[in-house]
Design an enzyme around this catalytic site. Structure first.
Site: not given
Length: 1469
Positions: A1435-1437
């Site tokens: 989710t961070c990327a």
């Protein structure tokens, strides 16, 4: 050459394995380390696939954090400070160690030198060289004396020339490299002993790759200090000859050497560097951006050196240089260069075009006008996100205009100008080139000037247009000008105040009329060009509206400008030289040319009106005069309808009305007087003095609004107002006027040091002022950011006669001893750390000022101030006042005008202003405050009253309010129509919230938006508080004039106090809500089973801190963007749960979410109730306080919430008052019923007023049912425990008390019943940043900012906005299946998918296009059966790992399972 910028493996393989780069020795860990090795080590560290963000941008470290971060998640870690004793002990130990090491190094150097100087065996020399390299790797400059460096240099150079032992060559050259790093004078020693030719010889021999690479690194060090020696020794050709044999990192080293040499090219002798041009031109084709930038820098420096030699320029123009440069500066080029290099390449073309006909022909052949058109087009940023090349545009636009000016010959055919005749002949023989040039550029040049650019860019654009029109033939000119309203454009240029710009406008007009007299005489009259010419000839006969500036224009050569515009685009002279040259224009040249144009083209034309006006202008003037006369003679209100209809009929009629005719007619002035003069002092009332009738202003506003509800187009009228505003506004854009920061000392308003320049001011009393004395004859150093309230506080005791008398008695402090108060001192100290707090400080000073002088207010002090005779707005700073004054006089502001010139500020005793009557606000209780504001609130002191600009802004503000609040007005009108019996069926339809005309973008002024964009791109103006006052004043009073994107940027600047970092974003997206990556970050540990408790603790600790919060869940490995977005989503869900007592519709029974089909709105709580349904009101207030903190923090950090607030709640957040008509926004049934009740009340009042009421009329009926029979009691509908009123006559609702019942219900629903909750919400919000900063947005825009976008997708959008990588392409079968599945998802499934991939169910502002990083889908490699695996995400990327399922059905099943069951945890995938 197939793989540009790559190492040639086949070439290297030709060498024996033992003769390649030495692997037995480690490179030195310093700046001389091979970039190749550095890159390799860096890439190794970056190969790990992290699931979470673990670094803090605040620390600046790229290393991953350990599990110890959990302990620091709740606050910052304080490092232990060493005690003084221990610190001294360690320092002494370190000094002793350094002394001992220095002594040891000296011994080692002597031993190594002895070995290398003697006749020793080669193995011993190798060992000595290795030891020397090791010593040099770690020693300091103090360890190596100049004598030792001088002794080592010839020995090492001799060994570098060894003919048979490559190891000795390599180690000796490496030692020379380290020597240059360690000792600053070593380069000169190497040059003295002819070391450079030895290195060049080794490079050209190219026997051993590792030796050649080391030679390149050594030459890079030497070239920094000895560039001329390197040039003379042939180093340029040596490093470039075999550059293809090296890796990309070593190629960069080689080219950085050439860059160092080109930085200091000699004034004589071209051959050493001109021989390298063909190789450099080939290198421009390489793919590595850094390498291409080095090559471009070299060529730019070479062009600067030879630009005065036509032969050398011709030589440069060969070898494909122009083709390559044109490709690189093209916006569509795949090679992205830095802005400075990009601009430098355009400057290179300028120099080539100035002296080489080969370059001119080539540029025209390459259709360079199309490329330059695209670059200039980025300058006109009316809406949306700036181009990635838009940052720092002025210098790039300046170079583009220089190139255009050089491509076209001078108009006067001056033989002293190089190639003037050749260029003219070339264009005459190739008219198609000129036609294409005009088709590409004329329109965009006009757009750039119209966008309100600074004076220099405007002048350059006009120079190009002047040349273009001069050389193009008459027939082509007519075709070209058909697409551009050149008459309107020239009329706008005439409103500029600079004589050079007006001269160019006259020259262009003269050329057009000479070539096509018949076609342009009438348009010039209609658009006001002739009127402007007449105003130039006789300024006192100028217009009262558009051309008032001709009364102030500088017709002489005197100017405060640093550089005369005559030389601003001169390619031959430097800017310093041009400053000393006199202006080329004669003093009377303007009037001479204006008279010539008037005589030659207009006086001979019988159809031209003698006074330069048209029939339609005379008709409009007559109508505006008639309306003004009616207002003066107090004609009854009914008499205005006819003349208003006549005005609108002409404005919307078949006759085309130009901007000049519209403004010059005085229509806007008359309409302004009509709408603004109906004050409550002229209130209409009946014989009993009842307040039931409308006041004049209210009736006039409704009459004006009705014009657009019937037959007339609002869009058409708004378009005319916007054109008029763009023509008459003259708001300055303050560019960076301080070349560098420097410390100064201010004596006024108190003595203190500043980190910025101070202004020189001479204070004196105004002529005729008898009650005050002169302060001093000395020039004062004044803090430019002090406002005039602070300056008055300093001056008043010194200039007031009464104060001076007291001073003689010793009761007043001496002026020389004035010191700031502690509060003022602390505020000044704060400025040194955060200058954006200045506006707040000014507010504090204003409040302290009013405390000291109770009789004076912010706008009414003891003194009035004047700058060169013109009244100064007391609310502005000295800096803003001077900027505004100089911009008004000279249309530009320079460094000298601001900081070197002495500004004369005079003062006199202020007259007490009368208080504004508040009667209006007492008599408009039924009107929305949003409709009071445009009628009676001020626009701002930056806009002078009684000017066309002020009048147009007033009318636009009225129309925008009418459009936005049309439901309030139409509902009010419908109630009165029902009351008067004109309608019998009252339809209380639900409000849609849309404007009556469905318009919003029409109110955005592109010119003002671009000016604000330009202003916000100047970091110095922002950081010093030097933004012009019009920015804040128009944003406060007329925010609708600016695009949503521009207001978002302004919001971040004013709310968060720092400029947003510039990032490259895709078209149509917005970076304005993204959190600033440079902001420090804080991690916080969150427990999933205690979301609200964790949120409360988080806000208690960090709500007031300017940090970006990141979340880590307990016992989960994931952290960073994804978990943080999910946290805000979980908090949003918690606030929607039933049983909290926060919202209307809370049943207190169900365990689900509050039912809110029309959005969440605070539930009413009676002021006397503290507990209801076992819920304490104090807990409800705490929840609203937390909600305010969460909402503000989400806006601050750029996070998205999933909270469906109602539009009415957004209005409350924006500080807008709600009324009866807003209840339908969240409760349509209650709102409709109350409106119908109100209609019954108004019906009875009307019948009573006309004396026609009967007994039946007294018994009001609601849908054929008497009010008494409805059995309503005085409790709030839906809340039986909420008692509205008590008493014998307040038990049941009847016809007599129905009006009171309506008022009580409305008050409880939107005022007293929710006021304490909203106070708590605002209190929490203000802990993060002031909630008032949101008032520049509408309720819809605030919803977009807070909750992001909710959009549906099609396959084309998805394929364009998603990146497919690592095994997938856009045409891969699994990807085609995926795109089809996503489109088949319903709204809730799409939300679940977005939450699965990003952590939030809502996309950020701008939708899928604005996701950063871009949504990426890669192939997931499965160890087991593919169809048994599930998709996973980072989710961070925004990174989706999708297995290549065997069928679409299987993929859909696995996706649905993942997005529904895979929520709620973050682990490695």
């Amino acid at each position: 050459m197939g793989n540009r910028g790559q190492k040639r493996a086949d070439a290297i393989d030709e060498f024996p394995a033992d003769k390649r780069t030495c692997s037995s020795l480690e490179f030195r860990a310093s700046s001389s380390v091979s970039p190749m090795e550095t890159t390799a080590s860096t890439s190794t560290n970056q190969t790990h696939d992290h699931e979470m963000e673990t670094s803090s941008s605040a620390s600046g470290s790229g290393s991953a954090r350990t599990d110890e971060d959990k302990d620091s998640a709740y606050g910052s870690c304080d490092s232990d400070e060493m005690g003084d004793t221990e610190h001294r002990r360690n320092r002494n130990a370190m000094l002793e160690y350094q002394r001992q090491r220095l002594s040891d190094d000296q011994v080692k150097f002597k031993r190594v030198l002895s070995v290398l100087s003697g006749e020793t065996e080669e193995p011993a020399q190798e060992n000595a060289l290795r030891e020397l390299c090791e010593i040099l790797s770690f020693c300091t400059d103090s360890s190596l004396s100049s004598l030792m460096a001088n002794s080592l240099s010839p020995v090492l150079i001799k060994l570098a020339g060894h003919e048979s032992n490559p190891e000795i060559m390599l180690l000796s050259i490496r030692a020379l490299t380290y020597l240059c790093d360690t000792h600053s004078r070593s380069s000169s020693f190497i040059v003295r002993y002819n070391g450079i030719p030895v290195l060049c010889q080794r490079l050209l021999a190219i026997e051993y790759v590792d030796v050649a690479e080391q030679c390149l690194q050594a030459l890079q060090k030497i070239s920094r200090e000895q560039p001329l020696a390197c040039l003379q020794s042939g180093a340029i050709m040596a490093v470039l000859t075999y550059i293809d044999f090296f890796s990309t990192s070593i190629q960069r080293v080689a080219l950085s050497t050439v860059v160092n040499i080109c930085e200091k090219l000699p004034s004589e002798g071209f051959s050493p560097f001109m021989d390298a041009v063909p190789i450099l031109c080939q290198l421009l084709q390489y793919e590595d951006n850094k390498l291409v930038e080095h090559v471009a820098t070299c060529l730019i420096k070479i062009a600067e050196r030879v630009h005065q030699s036509p032969e050398m320029l011709d030589e440069l123009s060969k070898n494909g240089l122009i083709h390559q440069v044109a490709h690189l500066i093209d916006l569509n080029s795949k090679t992205t260069l830095s802005h400075s290099v990009d601009t430098g390449l355009i400057g290179l073309l300028v120099k080539l075009a100035s002296g080489s006909m080969i370059a001119v022909r080539t540029l025209f052949d390459l259709n360079i006008s199309s490329i330059l058109k695209d670059i200039l087009s980025t300058y006109d940023l009316s809406h949306g996100v700036p181009s990635p090349r838009a940052v720092g545009q002025n210098d790039q636009a300046h170079e583009v205009l220089k190139l255009l000016i050089q491509l076209l010959p001078v108009v006067d055919r001056n033989h002293e100008v190089p190639l003037a005749e050749e260029k003219a002949t070339f264009l005459e023989n190739n008219p198609n080139f000129l036609q294409k040039f005009g088709n590409d550029l004329l329109h965009v040049l006009i757009q750039v000037v119209d966008s309100g650019v600074d004076l220099y860019i405007c002048y350059g654009c006009l120079c190009v247009i002047d040349k273009l029109i001069y050389y193009i033939n008459a027939d082509t000119l007519l075709d070209l000008l058909k697409q551009a309203n050149i008459s309107r454009f020239l009329a706008g240029v005439f409103t500029r105040k600079d004589r050079h710009v007006i001269m160019l406008a006259l020259t262009i007009s003269d050329t057009i009329l000479r070539k096509s007299n018949d076609a342009f005489v009438d348009p010039f009259v209609k658009e006001g060009v002739l009127f402007a010419i007449d105003a130039l000839i006789v300024p006192e006969k100028g217009s009262n509206f558009m051309f008032t500036m001709f009364n102030d224009i500088q017709l002489s050569n005197e100017s405060s400008r640093k550089q005369c515009l005559c030389y601003s685009f001169d390619n031959c002279k430097s800017s310093s030289a041009s400053e000393s040259l006199n202006c080329k224009m004669d003093n009377d040249s303007l009037q001479t040319l204006a008279k010539s144009i008037r005589t030659d083209y207009f006086n001979k034309n019988a159809s031209t009106s003698a006074n330069g006006t048209t029939d339609i202008l005379e008709k409009l003037k007559s109508l505006s005069t008639g309306l003004a006369s009616m207002i003066t003679h107090s004609i009854p209100e009914e008499g205005y309808d006819h003349v208003l209809h006549q005005i609108m009929s002409h404005l919307n009629g078949p006759d085309i009305i130009s901007t000049f005719e519209f403004v010059e007619s005085g229509i806007t002035d008359a309409l302004f007087n009509y709408l603004s003069s109906g004050e409550c002092s002229r209130r209409i009332s009946d014989g009993n003095g009842s307040n039931s009738q409308d006041c004049v202003a209210e009736r006039r506003l409704k009459t004006f609004a009705r014009l657009f509800w019937s037959n007339f187009s609002l869009s058409e009228f708004i378009s005319k107002l916007q054109s008029g505003l763009s023509s008459v506004e003259d708001f300055p854009v303050v560019v960076n006027n301080v070349s560098k920061h420097r410390n100064s000392y201010a004596t006024v308003p108190y003595r203190h040091c500043t980190t910025y320049p101070c202004m020189k001011v001479l204070f004196g009393k105004e002529d005729g002022e008898l009650t005050l004395v002169d302060y001093s004859s000395d020039v004062q150093s004044v803090d430019p950011l002090s406002d005039f309230d602070a300056i008055e506080k300093f001056l008043w005791p010194k200039v007031c006669l009464e104060s001076n008398k007291d001073d003689e008695n010793g009761s007043v402090t001496s002026p020389n001893n004035v010191e700031p108060t502690s509060g003022e001192s602390s505020r000044r100290n704060e400025f040194a750390y955060d200058s954006m707090d200045h506006d707040q400080n000014a507010t504090e000073k204003d409040s302290s000022m009013s405390t000291e002088h109770p009789q004076s207010s912010q706008n009414d002090g003891h003194l009035s101030f004047f700058l060169e005779g013109k009244l100064i707005d007391r609310r502005s700073t000295l800096y803003q006042a001077v900027i505004r004054h100089h911009k008004a006089q000279y249309d530009t502001v320079t460094h000298a005008a601001l900081w070197n010139q002495t500004h004369k500020v005079t003062y006199k005793k202020a007259l007490k202003s009368e208080e504004v009557s508040s009667q209006y606000f007492r008599c408009h209780a039924r009107w929305s405050s949003a409709l009071k504001k445009p009628l009676f609130s001020e626009i701002g002191a930056a806009v002078e009253k009684s000017t066309p600009c002020y009048n147009i802004l007033f009318l636009l503000r009225i129309l925008e309010a009418v459009n936005r609040f049309r439901y309030h007005i139409t509902s009010y009108e419908k109630i009165h129509a029902f009351a008067q019996g004109r309608i019998t069926d009252f339809d209380g339809a639900r409000v849609t919230g849309e404007g009556v005309f469905g318009i919003s973008n029409e109110f955005v002024n592109s010119r003002l938006t671009e000016k604000l964009e330009q202003q916000m791109r100047d970091p110095l103006a922002i950081s010093t508080g030097g933004m012009p006052s019009w920015c804040s004043q128009l944003m406060a009073s007329c925010a609708f004039l600016f695009s949503f994107e521009a207001r978002c940027k302004y919001f971040r600047l004013t709310a968060f106090g720092k400029p947003q970092s510039q990032t490259r974003v895709s078209s149509g997206s917005s970076s304005t809500i993204q959190n600033d990556s440079t902001m420090p970050r804080k991690k916080f540990l969150v427990y999933r089973h205690q979301i609200l408790e964790s949120a409360t603790k988080m806000m208690d600790l960090h709500a007031g801190q300017k940090v970006v919060l990141e979340v880590k869940y307990d016992e989960e490995v994931g952290t960073g963007l994804g978990p943080t977005l999910e946290f805000f989503t979980l908090v949003s869900n918690e606030f929607q749960k039933t049983g909290l007592g926060m919202w209307r519709g809370d049943s207190f029974l169900d365990s689900g979410l509050v039912g809110s089909p029309f959005g969440l709105f605070p539930g009413p709580w009676a002021p006397t109730v503290s507990v209801s349904n076992d819920i304490e009101f104090s807990e409800v207030k705490r929840k609203f306080l937390l909600l305010g903190q969460i909402v503000a923090k989400a806006l601050h950090d750029g996070r998205v919430l999933d909270l469906p607030f109602s539009k009415a709640f957004y209005k409350l957040i924006l500080g807008q008052e709600l009324n009866l008509y807003d209840i339908q926004l969240f409760d349509p049934v209650l709102g409709k019923t109350l409106i119908e009740f109100q209609a019954l009340i108004e019906r009875r009042k009307y019948l009573e007023s006309v004396g026609k009421i009967s007994a039946d009329d007294l018994n009001l009926c609601f849908h054929d049912t008497k009010i008494n029979d409805l059995h309503l009691d005085f409790t709030l509908p839906g809340y039986p425990d909420y008692i509205l009123a008590s008493g014998p006559d307040k038990e049941m609702v009847n016809s007599a008390n129905l009006e009171e019942y309506i008022e009580l219900v409305v008050d409880a629903t939107i005022n007293s019943g929710i006021s304490r909750q909203m106070d708590a919400f605002r209190s929490g919000f203000n802990q993060v940043f002031p909630i008032d900063n949101l008032q520049i947005f509408t309720d819809k825009e605030l919803e977009r900012l807070l909750c992001g976008e909710s959009e549906t997708w099609n396959s084309t959008q998805l394929s364009d906005l998603i990146k497919f990588d690592h095994g997938y392409t856009a045409s891969s079968p699994p990807i085609l299946h995926f795109l089809e599945i996503i489109q088949e998802f319903d709204y809730e499934q799409q939300k679940a998918f977005v939450k699965f991939v990003t952590g939030s169910p809502r996309l950020p502002l701008g939708g899928l296009a604005s996701l950063n990083p871009k949504l990426t889908i890669v192939r997931k490699h499965c160890d087991k059966v593919v169809d048994a695996d599930l998709p996973s995400v980072m989710t961070c990327a925004n990174y989706l790992k999708l297995p290549p399922y065997s069928s679409k059905e299987t993929m859909k099943e696995k996706l649905l399972y993942a997005i529904t069951e895979g929520q709620g945890s973050f682990h490695l995938s």
